[in-house]
Scaffold this motif. Structure first.
Motif, PDB file in Angstrom:
ATOM      1  N   PHE A 178      -1.599   4.097  -1.973  1.00  0.00           N
ATOM      2  CA  PHE A 178      -0.490   3.100  -2.592  1.00  0.00           C
ATOM      3  C   PHE A 178      -0.118   2.148  -1.570  1.00  0.00           C
ATOM      4  O   PHE A 178       0.037   2.574  -0.257  1.00  0.00           O
ATOM      5  CB  PHE A 178       0.514   3.771  -3.385  1.00  0.00           C
ATOM      6  CG  PHE A 178       1.572   4.400  -2.407  1.00  0.00           C
ATOM      7  CD1 PHE A 178       2.566   4.059  -1.781  1.00  0.00           C
ATOM      8  CD2 PHE A 178       1.466   5.929  -1.938  1.00  0.00           C
ATOM      9  CE1 PHE A 178       3.630   4.811  -0.938  1.00  0.00           C
ATOM     10  CE2 PHE A 178       2.008   6.662  -1.147  1.00  0.00           C
ATOM     11  CZ  PHE A 178       3.217   5.973  -0.773  1.00  0.00           C
ATOM     12  N   HIS A 179       0.307   0.822  -2.018  1.00  0.00           N
ATOM     13  CA  HIS A 179       0.610  -0.267  -0.940  1.00  0.00           C
ATOM     14  C   HIS A 179       1.804  -0.649  -1.686  1.00  0.00           C
ATOM     15  O   HIS A 179       1.926  -1.100  -2.951  1.00  0.00           O
ATOM     16  CB  HIS A 179      -0.586  -1.302  -0.927  1.00  0.00           C
ATOM     17  CG  HIS A 179      -1.654  -0.482  -0.895  1.00  0.00           C
ATOM     18  ND1 HIS A 179      -2.309  -0.129   0.398  1.00  0.00           N
ATOM     19  CD2 HIS A 179      -2.657  -0.108  -1.758  1.00  0.00           C
ATOM     20  CE1 HIS A 179      -3.439   0.268   0.335  1.00  0.00           C
ATOM     21  NE2 HIS A 179      -3.672   0.543  -0.861  1.00  0.00           N
ATOM     22  N   VAL A 180       2.829  -1.190  -0.932  1.00  0.00           N
ATOM     23  CA  VAL A 180       4.055  -1.700  -1.374  1.00  0.00           C
ATOM     24  C   VAL A 180       4.457  -3.190  -0.615  1.00  0.00           C
ATOM     25  O   VAL A 180       4.161  -3.174   0.442  1.00  0.00           O
ATOM     26  CB  VAL A 180       5.381  -0.784  -0.819  1.00  0.00           C
ATOM     27  CG1 VAL A 180       6.713  -1.248  -1.520  1.00  0.00           C
ATOM     28  CG2 VAL A 180       5.084   0.689  -1.366  1.00  0.00           C
ATOM     29  N   MET A 181       4.680  -4.071  -1.506  1.00  0.00           N
ATOM     30  CA  MET A 181       5.063  -5.404  -1.305  1.00  0.00           C
ATOM     31  C   MET A 181       6.450  -5.897  -1.707  1.00  0.00           C
ATOM     32  O   MET A 181       6.825  -5.328  -2.995  1.00  0.00           O
ATOM     33  CB  MET A 181       3.995  -6.248  -1.481  1.00  0.00           C
ATOM     34  CG  MET A 181       4.266  -7.614  -1.029  1.00  0.00           C
ATOM     35  SD  MET A 181       2.903  -8.885  -1.671  1.00  0.00           S
ATOM     36  CE  MET A 181       2.091  -8.939   0.054  1.00  0.00           C
ATOM     37  N   THR A 182       7.276  -6.718  -0.979  1.00  0.00           N
ATOM     38  CA  THR A 182       8.369  -7.192  -1.616  1.00  0.00           C
ATOM     39  C   THR A 182       7.941  -8.460  -2.646  1.00  0.00           C
ATOM     40  O   THR A 182       7.014  -8.997  -2.195  1.00  0.00           O
ATOM     41  CB  THR A 182       9.453  -7.924  -0.603  1.00  0.00           C
ATOM     42  OG1 THR A 182      10.616  -8.579  -1.196  1.00  0.00           O
ATOM     43  CG2 THR A 182       8.678  -8.768   0.261  1.00  0.00           C
ATOM     44  N   GLY A 183       8.572  -8.172  -3.847  1.00  0.00           N
ATOM     45  CA  GLY A 183       8.179  -9.392  -4.742  1.00  0.00           C
ATOM     46  C   GLY A 183       8.836 -10.549  -4.637  1.00  0.00           C
ATOM     47  O   GLY A 183       8.556 -11.488  -5.605  1.00  0.00           O
TER      48      GLY A 183
END
Length: 502
Positions: free
Chosen positions: A142-147
């Motif tokens: 899983f990969h997390v980015m600020t939107g």
């Protein structure tokens, strides 16, 4: 010269106050100042010491109460005052929390610090919605980015293309306002339109809502559902799975308003929310102490002459022992005295000061307290009753029948410290139940109640902790729908559970 203080950067978790770590709570419970954000439970502020300074520096999209540079400087200044400071952040301090910038400022100023990790919403909100962030044979990463970070041209960041091409689960935090850009970017980078997607609003909180669809139709579904920030966007095959909890709580989805002092409502809200209820503080009452008044001063002087001290509330216990110390006495002054408590909550507060109640009535009400004392006291006894200004006269009437000597002294009063009338009326319209924990609370509620508030009160069920509270309600033209069988937080909670089940 004062010693330099310390700053604890504490992750508050994803929203549910139960998801903060034990270590984070321990730091909150000893701090002198707490500097906190908007995306965390206000209930956590109930954990700080009474004298703690509470400083709000919350930041939401388009609305910053304080610039980051000002927050950095504030932390330094508070620590230089010799304070133990908690910087309380939603989620985890290092997951888009800008903790690194604050640490750099602290390091430059020579301020010692500690980071206490928190549960990130990037995992917890998905789990709460029944979406596993990874699943065997479905998603191995899983990969997390600020939107919400856009380039100066109003487009997605330069590294978005590489992110969009990753396999596994893609999670976008704080990106609802850019959902359209995110969807277009994913499609442009080759993500199939039928790829499952979901948007989770208020993850882990009672008002949580989840919309599921695909990359192609998620925008339309979000608009139809009226989803609002704060929300998390999830893209990947796991978004098609639903592992939502099958255990249903007895108060799940029930909206309950509470009234009373912060001490009481804090404990009541914890109990209600532990059973799945959605609680809202409708009226906060502030305890106005009279413990330094002349009457109480004389009462403390005459402590050797009293054989019983009768407490009708936990507030009375707290105020009495504070005054005892402030007037220069200690616990030895009441070593000869017997204590009576109106109920278990009052007795528990007494126990916190090292004393066990000698008498608690089976029914936690003032008239039962007085009736029970009749069989325990004689003409040789002398009673001290330190209590609220608006204490029930039934206690006096029953004791007068015995001919016993007693001093009924005003120890405290309660005053409104909560919402304006307009805010209360609007809040009441969204409730299923409203609780009253004392006659004083009823009086305070109606003291400034306008017609809109009274009208809103008709659309919900009113729950009273006991007969005296219910009687005070009747005097204002409203009958209690439910009266707790036991005069306690547990009694109130059980009464609501029983009514909802029926």
């Amino acid at each position: 010269m004062k010693e330099t203080g310390v700053v604890y950067l504490v992750g508050a978790g994803p929203g549910d106050p139960g998801l903060i770590t034990e270590k984070g709570l321990s730091r909150l419970r000893i701090c002198d100042a707490v500097v906190y954000d908007s995306l965390l439970s206000p209930r956590l502020l109930d954990e700080v010491p009474e004298q703690c300074r509470k400083i709000y520096v919350g930041k939401r999209s388009g609305c910053h109460s304080m610039k980051q540079e000002e927050i950095n400087q504030l932390l330094v200044e508070l620590a230089r005052e010799g304070l133990s400071v908690v910087r309380l952040k939603g989620g985890d301090p290092f997951v888009f929390g800008r903790a690194g910038e604050e640490i750099m400022a602290l390091s430059d100023a020579g301020i010692p610090y500690e980071v206490v990790s928190g549960v990130t919403s990037a995992v917890a909100a998905l789990a709460s919605a029944g979406i596993p962030v990874t699943h065997r044979a479905v998603s191995r990463s899983f990969h997390v980015m600020t939107g919400h970070t856009l380039s100066e041209e109003g487009s997605l960041p330069a590294d978005f293309n590489e992110f969009a091409r990753l396999s596994g689960t893609l999670v976008f935090l704080m990106g609802l306002h850019n959902l359209s850009l995110i969807v277009k970017g994913l499609l442009n980078q080759g993500k199939p339109g039928e790829t499952p997607a979901a948007v989770i609003q208020n993850g882990t909180l009672p008002g949580e809502r989840t919309v599921r669809g695909t990359i192609e139709n998620i925008e339309e579904k979000v608009l139809e559902a009226g989803i609002e920030s704060p929300a998390i966007i999830v893209v990947g095959e796991v978004a098609s799975l639903d592992f939502s909890a099958t255990l249903k709580q007895p108060l799940e989805g029930c909206r309950i308003g509470v009234t009373g002092t912060d001490s009481f409502t804090g404990r009541l809200r914890k109990q209600l929310e532990s059973l799945g209820g959605i609680s809202e503080n409708i009226l906060s009452l502030l305890v106005e102490s009279h413990r330094k008044g002349e009457e109480m001063k004389e009462a403390y002087k005459k402590l050797p002459s009293y054989t019983w001290i009768v407490f009708t509330s936990a507030n009375g216990v707290r105020e009495f022992f504070r005054g005892l110390m402030e007037w220069g006495y200690d616990y030895r002054s009441v070593g000869h005295v017997k204590f009576a408590a109106v109920g278990r909550g009052t007795a528990d507060e007494l126990l916190r000061h090292g004393f066990t109640a000698d008498y608690i009535p089976e029914k936690y009400q003032v008239q039962d307290l007085a009736a029970g004392l009749k069989g325990l006291i004689s003409g040789k006894d002398r009673l001290l009753i330190p209590r609220s200004l608006r204490g029930s006269k039934e206690l006096n009437e029953i004791l007068d029948e015995t001919g016993v000597s007693y001093d009924d002294i005003v120890l405290y009063d309660v005053a409104i410290a909560g919402l304006e009338s307009e805010g209360r009326a609007e809040a009441l319209k969204n409730l299923d139940y409203l609780t009253f924990s004392s006659a004083s609370g009823v009086e305070a509620f109606f003291r400034e109640a306008d017609e809109e508030i009274k009208e809103a009160l008709e659309g919900l069920k009113v729950v009273c902790i006991g007969d005296i509270t219910a009687k005070a309600l009747i005097e204002h033209g409203r009958k209690a729908d439910i009266i707790a069988g036991v005069y306690s937080i547990q009694g109130l909670t059980e009464a609501i559970c029983r009514d909802l089940k029926e």
